[in-house]
Scaffold this active site. Structure first.
Site, PDB file in Angstrom:
ATOM      1  N   CYS A   1      -3.213   2.108  -5.876  1.00  0.00           N
ATOM      2  CA  CYS A   1      -2.387   1.965  -4.682  1.00  0.00           C
ATOM      3  C   CYS A   1      -1.699   0.601  -4.684  1.00  0.00           C
ATOM      4  O   CYS A   1      -2.390  -0.403  -4.864  1.00  0.00           O
ATOM      5  CB  CYS A   1      -3.262   2.127  -3.437  1.00  0.00           C
ATOM      6  SG  CYS A   1      -2.467   1.729  -1.867  1.00  0.00           S
TER       7      CYS A   1
ATOM      8  N   TYR B   1      -2.406  -1.553   8.961  1.00  0.00           N
ATOM      9  CA  TYR B   1      -1.194  -2.137   8.379  1.00  0.00           C
ATOM     10  C   TYR B   1      -0.317  -2.784   9.447  1.00  0.00           C
ATOM     11  O   TYR B   1      -0.227  -2.313  10.573  1.00  0.00           O
ATOM     12  CB  TYR B   1      -0.362  -1.064   7.674  1.00  0.00           C
ATOM     13  CG  TYR B   1      -1.131  -0.203   6.708  1.00  0.00           C
ATOM     14  CD1 TYR B   1      -1.838  -0.752   5.642  1.00  0.00           C
ATOM     15  CD2 TYR B   1      -1.150   1.197   6.853  1.00  0.00           C
ATOM     16  CE1 TYR B   1      -2.531   0.055   4.752  1.00  0.00           C
ATOM     17  CE2 TYR B   1      -1.844   2.007   5.970  1.00  0.00           C
ATOM     18  CZ  TYR B   1      -2.535   1.433   4.920  1.00  0.00           C
ATOM     19  OH  TYR B   1      -3.224   2.233   4.047  1.00  0.00           O
TER      20      TYR B   1
ATOM     21  N   LYS C   1      -8.586   1.764  -6.393  1.00  0.00           N
ATOM     22  CA  LYS C   1      -7.547   2.739  -6.079  1.00  0.00           C
ATOM     23  C   LYS C   1      -6.242   2.400  -6.800  1.00  0.00           C
ATOM     24  O   LYS C   1      -5.924   1.227  -6.989  1.00  0.00           O
ATOM     25  CB  LYS C   1      -7.289   2.782  -4.574  1.00  0.00           C
ATOM     26  CG  LYS C   1      -8.461   3.242  -3.732  1.00  0.00           C
ATOM     27  CD  LYS C   1      -8.109   3.219  -2.263  1.00  0.00           C
ATOM     28  CE  LYS C   1      -9.283   3.676  -1.397  1.00  0.00           C
ATOM     29  NZ  LYS C   1      -8.957   3.631   0.040  1.00  0.00           N
TER      30      LYS C   1
ATOM     31  N   HIS D   1       0.844  -1.196   0.000  1.00  0.00           N
ATOM     32  CA  HIS D   1       0.000   0.000   0.000  1.00  0.00           C
ATOM     33  C   HIS D   1       0.882   1.249   0.000  1.00  0.00           C
ATOM     34  O   HIS D   1       2.090   1.177   0.227  1.00  0.00           O
ATOM     35  CB  HIS D   1      -0.877   0.043   1.258  1.00  0.00           C
ATOM     36  CG  HIS D   1      -1.816  -1.100   1.397  1.00  0.00           C
ATOM     37  ND1 HIS D   1      -3.166  -1.003   1.133  1.00  0.00           N
ATOM     38  CD2 HIS D   1      -1.604  -2.388   1.791  1.00  0.00           C
ATOM     39  CE1 HIS D   1      -3.744  -2.175   1.346  1.00  0.00           C
ATOM     40  NE2 HIS D   1      -2.817  -3.034   1.752  1.00  0.00           N
TER      41      HIS D   1
ATOM     42  N   HIS E   1      -2.385  -3.261  -3.600  1.00  0.00           N
ATOM     43  CA  HIS E   1      -3.772  -3.002  -3.252  1.00  0.00           C
ATOM     44  C   HIS E   1      -4.617  -2.757  -4.497  1.00  0.00           C
ATOM     45  O   HIS E   1      -5.779  -3.136  -4.559  1.00  0.00           O
ATOM     46  CB  HIS E   1      -3.830  -1.801  -2.308  1.00  0.00           C
ATOM     47  CG  HIS E   1      -5.188  -1.499  -1.769  1.00  0.00           C
ATOM     48  ND1 HIS E   1      -5.536  -0.276  -1.267  1.00  0.00           N
ATOM     49  CD2 HIS E   1      -6.317  -2.266  -1.657  1.00  0.00           C
ATOM     50  CE1 HIS E   1      -6.791  -0.301  -0.862  1.00  0.00           C
ATOM     51  NE2 HIS E   1      -7.293  -1.481  -1.102  1.00  0.00           N
TER      52      HIS E   1
END
Length: 307
Positions: free
Chosen positions: A125, A46, A123, A16, A117
């Site tokens: 990401c 995380y 996203k 991420h 991700h």
């Protein structure tokens, strides 16, 4: 660097980024604040956070399932690098990402898959090229050769051609949302509008944490759910009046909001705050798609249907 195999089953590592380049955000404690205070989670999502200096900070207990990639948390370890723009990730971060991922995978006799991700989310990401950094194959496993790369060039934000309003609209199409990690033609107009509304916001065309905070500030001010996602309800609250009517020759922030709303319905046009021919044609196209009278005037009926 070493890593001890943990008790819970692990089959994946998810990478991420924090969606911020601000130095004041470069710490796991800030991630925890966002996740606990803003998202209502019990802890930071995380397991590891990597600062710009390459420091690897521990977050969530490694034996606990992360809250990081919806629908894909079980069996995963979540690693986040501080950063938003490609060219601002550091070589020290990339070195630490490689060292940490290698240490984790070496602790297991089975193959551990490494994923971004963005593979399971809309996203972008993480925004850096993690497969190239780690030397992964197309499926996310280590290939025979591993490559490290330095900082990457920043993405270019090109101004839209004047006649982008001619793009097609599907019948009855719903407005798109604008959210964290977006970096499309909707973000910069949104940032400009937020600034017009006296809300501090960067104007870089990237929906990072600063933009999300600005959106949440506006949403709280407007008594909306402060989720940081810009949808029709948020756009509707940006207009200056409930009885607003906009038509050709009008200018100002209300027209910018209308132009953004049209863009969210698939119309591409210049966001200049001037209700000219391109804005009228774009509005008529959306009105037709929503089975409204295509008069090119933005009044209560069009507003209700579009928001």
């Amino acid at each position: 660097m070493s890593f001890k195999k943990i008790k819970r089953d692990v089959h994946s590592i998810f990478l991420h980024c924090s969606a911020s380049d601000q130095s004041s955000h470069d710490d796991i404690s800030i991630m925890k604040k966002w996740h606990v205070e803003d998202n209502g989670w019990s802890d930071v999502g995380y397991h590891f956070f990597i600062t710009k200096n390459g420091d690897i900070q521990e977050g969530r207990n490694i034996e606990k399932i992360p809250i990081a990639q919806k629908g894909h948390n079980t069996g995963s370890i979540a690693i986040c690098c501080h950063g938003l723009k490609k060219d601002k990730f550091t070589q020290k971060q990339m070195d630490s990402v490689k060292a940490l991922c290698k240490a984790i995978t070496d602790a297991y006799t089975k193959k551990i898959r490494i994923r971004g991700h963005r593979e399971v989310s809309s996203k972008e990401c993480p925004v850096y090229d993690y497969k190239k950094v780690l030397g992964l194959d197309d499926k996310g496993y280590y290939s025979e050769s591993e490559v490290l790369i330095g900082p990457m060039p920043a993405p270019k934000i090109e101004p839209p051609p004047f006649e982008f309003w001619k793009a097609p609209v599907r019948s009855g199409s719903k407005a798109k949302t604008i959210k964290l990690m977006d970096k499309n033609e909707l973000v910069l107009p949104l940032q400009n509008i937020l600034c017009d509304l006296d809300i501090q916001c960067s104007k870089d065309g990237v929906f990072g944490q600063q933009t999300k905070t600005a959106v949440q500030t506006f949403q709280k001010r407007s008594a909306l759910s402060a989720d940081g996602i810009v949808g029709p309800a948020t756009i509707d609250s940006m207009f200056s009046s409930r009885r607003l009517v906009l038509k050709p020759s009008h200018k100002g922030t209300d027209v910018k909001v209308l132009q953004l709303l049209l863009a969210m319905h698939g119309r591409r046009l210049i966001h200049d705050g001037v209700f000219g021919q391109a804005t009228r044609l774009a509005l008529q196209a959306v009105q037709r798609s929503l089975q409204l009278a295509a008069d090119g005037v933005f009044g209560p009926k069009s507003r209700a249907a579009m928001t």
